[in-house]
Design a protein around this motif. Structure first.
Motif, PDB file in Angstrom:
ATOM      1  N   TYR A   1       7.865  -4.331   3.246  1.00  0.00           N
ATOM      2  CA  TYR A   1       8.702  -4.136   4.233  1.00  0.00           C
ATOM      3  C   TYR A   1       9.783  -3.218   3.981  1.00  0.00           C
ATOM      4  O   TYR A   1      10.058  -2.076   4.820  1.00  0.00           O
ATOM      5  N   ILE A   2      10.378  -3.212   2.591  1.00  0.00           N
ATOM      6  CA  ILE A   2      11.214  -1.931   2.327  1.00  0.00           C
ATOM      7  C   ILE A   2      10.649  -0.765   2.117  1.00  0.00           C
ATOM      8  O   ILE A   2      11.068   0.245   3.009  1.00  0.00           O
ATOM      9  N   TRP A   3       9.301  -0.657   1.449  1.00  0.00           N
ATOM     10  CA  TRP A   3       8.711   0.547   1.435  1.00  0.00           C
ATOM     11  C   TRP A   3       8.260   1.025   2.861  1.00  0.00           C
ATOM     12  O   TRP A   3       8.358   2.330   3.005  1.00  0.00           O
ATOM     13  N   LYS A   4       7.761   0.366   3.587  1.00  0.00           N
ATOM     14  CA  LYS A   4       7.254   0.743   4.742  1.00  0.00           C
ATOM     15  C   LYS A   4       8.504   1.350   5.739  1.00  0.00           C
ATOM     16  O   LYS A   4       8.327   2.301   6.493  1.00  0.00           O
ATOM     17  N   SER A   5       9.494   0.582   5.606  1.00  0.00           N
ATOM     18  CA  SER A   5      10.534   0.867   6.478  1.00  0.00           C
ATOM     19  C   SER A   5      11.154   2.401   5.895  1.00  0.00           C
ATOM     20  O   SER A   5      11.624   3.147   6.691  1.00  0.00           O
ATOM     21  N   PHE A   6      11.301   2.517   4.729  1.00  0.00           N
ATOM     22  CA  PHE A   6      12.064   3.890   4.258  1.00  0.00           C
ATOM     23  C   PHE A   6      11.024   4.983   4.637  1.00  0.00           C
ATOM     24  O   PHE A   6      11.362   6.267   5.094  1.00  0.00           O
ATOM     25  N   ALA A   7       9.758   4.404   4.529  1.00  0.00           N
ATOM     26  CA  ALA A   7       8.811   5.579   4.660  1.00  0.00           C
ATOM     27  C   ALA A   7       8.801   6.140   6.134  1.00  0.00           C
ATOM     28  O   ALA A   7       8.399   7.408   6.427  1.00  0.00           O
TER      29      ALA A   7
ATOM     30  N   VAL B   1       8.693 -10.978 -10.785  1.00  0.00           N
ATOM     31  CA  VAL B   1       7.716 -10.697  -9.972  1.00  0.00           C
ATOM     32  C   VAL B   1       7.871 -10.580  -8.312  1.00  0.00           C
ATOM     33  O   VAL B   1       7.379  -9.949  -7.806  1.00  0.00           O
ATOM     34  N   ALA B   2       9.259 -11.206  -8.176  1.00  0.00           N
ATOM     35  CA  ALA B   2       9.668 -11.134  -6.683  1.00  0.00           C
ATOM     36  C   ALA B   2       9.620 -10.033  -6.104  1.00  0.00           C
ATOM     37  O   ALA B   2       9.410  -9.580  -4.862  1.00  0.00           O
ATOM     38  N   GLY B   3      10.361  -8.788  -6.859  1.00  0.00           N
ATOM     39  CA  GLY B   3      10.633  -7.602  -6.467  1.00  0.00           C
ATOM     40  C   GLY B   3       9.339  -6.550  -6.595  1.00  0.00           C
ATOM     41  O   GLY B   3       9.468  -5.256  -6.426  1.00  0.00           O
ATOM     42  N   GLU B   4       8.231  -6.942  -7.217  1.00  0.00           N
ATOM     43  CA  GLU B   4       7.304  -6.225  -7.586  1.00  0.00           C
ATOM     44  C   GLU B   4       6.579  -5.527  -6.034  1.00  0.00           C
ATOM     45  O   GLU B   4       6.377  -6.244  -5.273  1.00  0.00           O
ATOM     46  N   THR B   5       6.416  -4.313  -6.326  1.00  0.00           N
ATOM     47  CA  THR B   5       6.118  -3.536  -5.085  1.00  0.00           C
ATOM     48  C   THR B   5       4.467  -2.916  -5.046  1.00  0.00           C
ATOM     49  O   THR B   5       3.706  -3.358  -4.361  1.00  0.00           O
ATOM     50  N   ALA B   6       4.190  -2.174  -6.147  1.00  0.00           N
ATOM     51  CA  ALA B   6       3.147  -1.425  -6.201  1.00  0.00           C
ATOM     52  C   ALA B   6       1.951  -2.216  -6.038  1.00  0.00           C
ATOM     53  O   ALA B   6       0.940  -2.192  -5.106  1.00  0.00           O
ATOM     54  N   PRO B   7       1.807  -3.518  -6.808  1.00  0.00           N
ATOM     55  CA  PRO B   7       0.541  -4.384  -6.535  1.00  0.00           C
ATOM     56  C   PRO B   7       0.545  -5.092  -5.242  1.00  0.00           C
ATOM     57  O   PRO B   7      -0.704  -5.070  -4.741  1.00  0.00           O
TER      58      PRO B   7
ATOM     59  N   SER C   1       3.165  -2.432 -13.451  1.00  0.00           N
ATOM     60  CA  SER C   1       2.637  -3.406 -12.204  1.00  0.00           C
ATOM     61  C   SER C   1       1.456  -2.790 -11.431  1.00  0.00           C
ATOM     62  O   SER C   1       0.528  -3.462 -11.120  1.00  0.00           O
ATOM     63  N   ILE C   2       1.574  -1.372 -11.634  1.00  0.00           N
ATOM     64  CA  ILE C   2       0.206  -0.668 -10.538  1.00  0.00           C
ATOM     65  C   ILE C   2      -1.011  -0.812 -11.418  1.00  0.00           C
ATOM     66  O   ILE C   2      -2.137  -1.086 -10.823  1.00  0.00           O
ATOM     67  N   VAL C   3      -0.984  -1.102 -12.613  1.00  0.00           N
ATOM     68  CA  VAL C   3      -2.080  -1.285 -13.523  1.00  0.00           C
ATOM     69  C   VAL C   3      -2.650  -2.744 -13.184  1.00  0.00           C
ATOM     70  O   VAL C   3      -3.808  -2.967 -12.914  1.00  0.00           O
ATOM     71  N   ALA C   4      -1.908  -3.583 -12.907  1.00  0.00           N
ATOM     72  CA  ALA C   4      -2.034  -5.010 -12.659  1.00  0.00           C
ATOM     73  C   ALA C   4      -2.710  -5.155 -11.266  1.00  0.00           C
ATOM     74  O   ALA C   4      -4.078  -5.657 -11.147  1.00  0.00           O
ATOM     75  N   GLY C   5      -2.030  -4.210 -10.191  1.00  0.00           N
ATOM     76  CA  GLY C   5      -2.872  -4.102  -9.084  1.00  0.00           C
ATOM     77  C   GLY C   5      -4.019  -3.471  -8.902  1.00  0.00           C
ATOM     78  O   GLY C   5      -4.864  -4.088  -8.186  1.00  0.00           O
ATOM     79  N   LEU C   6      -4.155  -2.571  -9.610  1.00  0.00           N
ATOM     80  CA  LEU C   6      -5.580  -1.761  -9.665  1.00  0.00           C
ATOM     81  C   LEU C   6      -6.501  -2.565 -10.341  1.00  0.00           C
ATOM     82  O   LEU C   6      -7.718  -2.543  -9.774  1.00  0.00           O
ATOM     83  N   PHE C   7      -6.082  -3.354 -11.235  1.00  0.00           N
ATOM     84  CA  PHE C   7      -7.042  -4.219 -12.007  1.00  0.00           C
ATOM     85  C   PHE C   7      -7.571  -5.252 -10.959  1.00  0.00           C
ATOM     86  O   PHE C   7      -9.013  -5.566 -10.930  1.00  0.00           O
ATOM     87  N   ILE C   8      -6.930  -5.704 -10.204  1.00  0.00           N
ATOM     88  CA  ILE C   8      -7.208  -6.862  -9.357  1.00  0.00           C
ATOM     89  C   ILE C   8      -8.072  -6.142  -8.228  1.00  0.00           C
ATOM     90  O   ILE C   8      -9.083  -6.861  -7.682  1.00  0.00           O
ATOM     91  N   LEU C   9      -7.789  -5.132  -7.819  1.00  0.00           N
ATOM     92  CA  LEU C   9      -8.499  -4.178  -6.645  1.00  0.00           C
ATOM     93  C   LEU C   9      -9.714  -4.380  -7.288  1.00  0.00           C
ATOM     94  O   LEU C   9     -10.878  -4.201  -6.339  1.00  0.00           O
ATOM     95  N   SER C  10     -10.015  -3.676  -8.362  1.00  0.00           N
ATOM     96  CA  SER C  10     -11.456  -3.140  -8.807  1.00  0.00           C
ATOM     97  C   SER C  10     -12.173  -4.549  -9.331  1.00  0.00           C
ATOM     98  O   SER C  10     -13.402  -4.740  -9.334  1.00  0.00           O
TER      99      SER C  10
END
Lengths: 289, 349
Positions: free
Chosen positions: B306-312, B274-280, B185-194
């Motif tokens: 929200y989950i990622w941010k709260s844990f961090a 996709v509901a739980g996808e985090t990286a992108p 999924s990170i690849v999908a995210g980076l693709f859209i980013l670039s």
């Protein structure tokens, strides 16, 4: 082959004019006999890939008659009737040669709208196949929707088609039930009604009773008899008694390992009573090896 | 029936007799006992040792008992049966463990305010009763819905091409769809980013997040829909065409409606994917703290973010919040899967 065809035609004419004692003839009222050739197959060959499966079939189907195609499995009967409404071309490796004339025009001519051909030459399949997402009424009228035909009075057409298919009395109170809720025999009659709704001139039936019990088979045969006065019916069957009961003419197909060919055609009474070819006699009497 | 006593009673002679039940109970108990004894007498220790020893011992004991009573064929059969039981236990334990952990930790953070408040005026370090998930729930819903609206027609048309049209490109497309379902999924995210964010929008928002989910969703929908459409008998297609329908009308009016419930399953599996996808989402949505209903402008919150941010953040309150959000997300995904199953198995009347 040509001489056989002429023999067949002569025989057909004599059969039509004589007061034949065959059951098939007696149910035809004099005024509706007629009628000339509705569908003509001329020198039909068929291939699947390199395999030649059908060899030079020429056969005329007269309006208002029932023609039965009999013969052992793999002799090309089904392939032949699928060339008559251009369903043959659905198999990716299929090829064919010859002409099929509907009202004198070749249905394989360039520029012919194939969907119009299939409207005129309807088909009933071996296995009952009502559309599962549609109700009984929607199934009957499905052809109109698929072919985008406008009809003024759908209810009338619905009743008429179900009536002609011999199903109206059984389903008139549950037209909104799904097609799959009917018994196998009823489903097959529903498929017949579905074919009738687009008013075809010719109805091809590919072993329509092979998946049905004897009671349902009888009903379908009654339906065929009723329909035959107004259209051309071509039925493939493995059931010799059925061919004898419902058809006016019978054609016997056979393959000796090579492509299937038509051995003999004639009035049903003659094919079963006095077949000219020894192989036909062996087949219809059950001595076929 | 009840008035006249029947001479013959219905029986189930294939069921285990009491004697056989006692035997198998003895087998299990002695295996447990032997396991404990071995752990006590050898340097082996820990849960894992108990777990694997138990199955090893069970195989041996069961084998011996079956060999004595029924011979070698039944004894070999018993080995496989025990191995299968061990396999299913190994597969199920982590799942059950995850579910229990999420439930136990998450329920402490669940309260009604979660579903009515966002985090606009609260920080994740505030007491758990303040603030909520509303911004994350609406954000996830909007992002996933947009992704679905884009993916569904593309996925469905791909499936139709693969099953109905069967053109020259069927094999390469099939291969690509399969390969795409393995894209991280990170690849999908980076693709859209670039490809979209840097050259075009130059800002992060919900919509570009949806675009990355589309890349992940299309293969799921296309593959599931393809399998469903393949199940529709060819008979129906022929019947439609034989009635004078064109191929397009036959597919649209006969084939697709016949596959309706299965296609519903495809949609829901796509959403659940996709509901739980985090990286992108972290890369692309900007992760706002307030409810934002406009996917084209401004940062948009989402549950995974929200989950990622709260844990961090790592305080007690923030971690409780994270677990509560995980529980909510898991319940949603579970609910979707169950709906998919029910719709998929439903028989037409």
């Amino acid at each position: 082959m040509t001489s056989e065809k002429e023999n067949g035609e002569n025989a057909m004419e004599s059969a039509l004019s004589s007061v034949a004692n065959s059951a098939a003839q007696s149910r035809r009222t004099p005024g509706t006999q007629a009628m000339g050739v509705g569908l003509e197959a001329r020198g039909i060959h068929a291939w699947f890939g390199d395999k030649h499966v059908l060899d030079d079939i020429s056969l005329d189907f007269w309006s208002g008659t029932v023609t039965a195609l009999i013969g052992p499995s793999g002799c090309g009967k089904s392939t032949f009737i699928r060339t008559l409404n251009r369903m043959h071309e659905f198999i990716p490796t299929a090829a064919m040669a010859g002409e099929v004339l509907l009202d004198g025009k070749d249905i394989y001519a360039p520029g012919v709208d194939v969907t119009k051909i299939r409207l005129k030459v309807g088909m009933v399949f071996q296995k009952p196949n009502p559309f599962p997402s549609m109700t009984i009424a929607e199934n009957v009228l499905a052809g109109l929707k698929l072919a985008q035909i406008k009809v003024d009075n759908k209810d009338e057409l619905l009743e008429e088609c179900l009536e002609r298919a011999g199903l109206w009395n059984e389903v008139k109170d549950r037209l909104d039930a799904y097609g799959g809720s009917l018994s196998g025999g009823q489903q097959q009659r529903l498929c017949i009604a579905r074919s009738l709704a687009v008013r075809p001139q010719v109805l091809l039936m590919d072993e329509p009773c092979s998946a049905l019990d004897p009671g349902s088979t009888l009903k379908i045969e009654e339906t065929i008899s009723q329909l035959s006065s107004s259209m051309t019916i071509i039925i493939v069957t493995h059931n010799m008694q059925q061919a004898a009961r419902v058809s006016d003419y019978t054609a016997f197909f056979l393959s000796d390992g090579g492509p299937g060919s038509m051995i003999e055609v004639g009035p049903t009474g003659e094919i079963f009573g006095r077949p000219k070819d020894k192989r036909t006699e062996n087949y219809v009497t059950g001595r076929f090896g | 029936m009840s008035t006249t006593p029947l001479a013959v009673k219905p029986q189930k002679p294939w069921q285990a007799t009491p004697r056989q039940r006692v035997t198998s109970a003895v087998v299990y108990l002695s295996s447990v006992f032997l396991t404990v004894a071995i752990v006590a007498l050898t340097p082996l220790a820990g849960k894992l040792a108990y777990f694997f020893l138990f199955f090893a011992v069970l195989i041996v004991v069961d084998f011996i008992v079956h060999y004595i009573r029924l011979g070698s064929a039944a004894a070999k059969d018993s080995i496989v049966r025990t191995l299968v039981a061990a396999g299913i236990t190994v597969a199920l334990l982590p799942i059950i463990s995850i579910l229990l952990t999420v439930f136990n930790r998450g329920r402490r953070g669940i309260h009604w305010g979660l579903f009515t408040h966002d985090m606009k005026i609260n920080s994740v370090n505030d007491p758990i009763t303040q603030g909520g998930l509303l911004h994350a729930l609406t954000g996830t819903a909007i992002v996933v819905l947009i992704a679905l609206i884009i993916s569904l027609p593309i996925g469905l048309l791909t499936a139709v091409y693969l099953t109905e049209i069967k053109g020259r490109f069927t094999r390469p497309i099939k291969f690509l769809v399969q390969a795409m379902s393995g894209v991280p999924s990170i690849v999908a995210g980076l693709f859209i980013l670039s490809a979209v964010v840097y050259p075009l929008t130059k800002s992060l928002n919900g919509f570009v997040g949806s675009l990355s989910l589309v890349i992940l969703m299309i293969p799921t929908i296309a593959r599931t829909a393809e399998e469903v459409l393949l199940l529709i008998p060819g008979d129906l297609r022929e019947a439609g065409v034989a009635l004078g329908g064109t191929q397009w009308r036959t597919v649209a009016m006969v084939v697709v409606p016949a596959a309706r419930s299965g296609l519903m399953t495809a949609v829901i599996l796509g959403i659940a994917r996709v509901a739980g996808e985090t990286a992108p989402i972290i890369l692309l949505t900007g992760g706002g703290d307030a409810v934002n209903l406009n996917p084209f402008s401004g940062p948009m919150g989402s549950l995974p973010f929200y989950i990622w941010k709260s844990f961090a953040v790592g305080t007690e309150e923030s971690i409780t919040r994270a677990w509560a959000a995980i529980l909510v997300l898991l319940v949603i995904v579970f609910f979707l899967f169950i709906t998919a199953r029910v719709l998929g198995e439903r028989k037409r009347k």
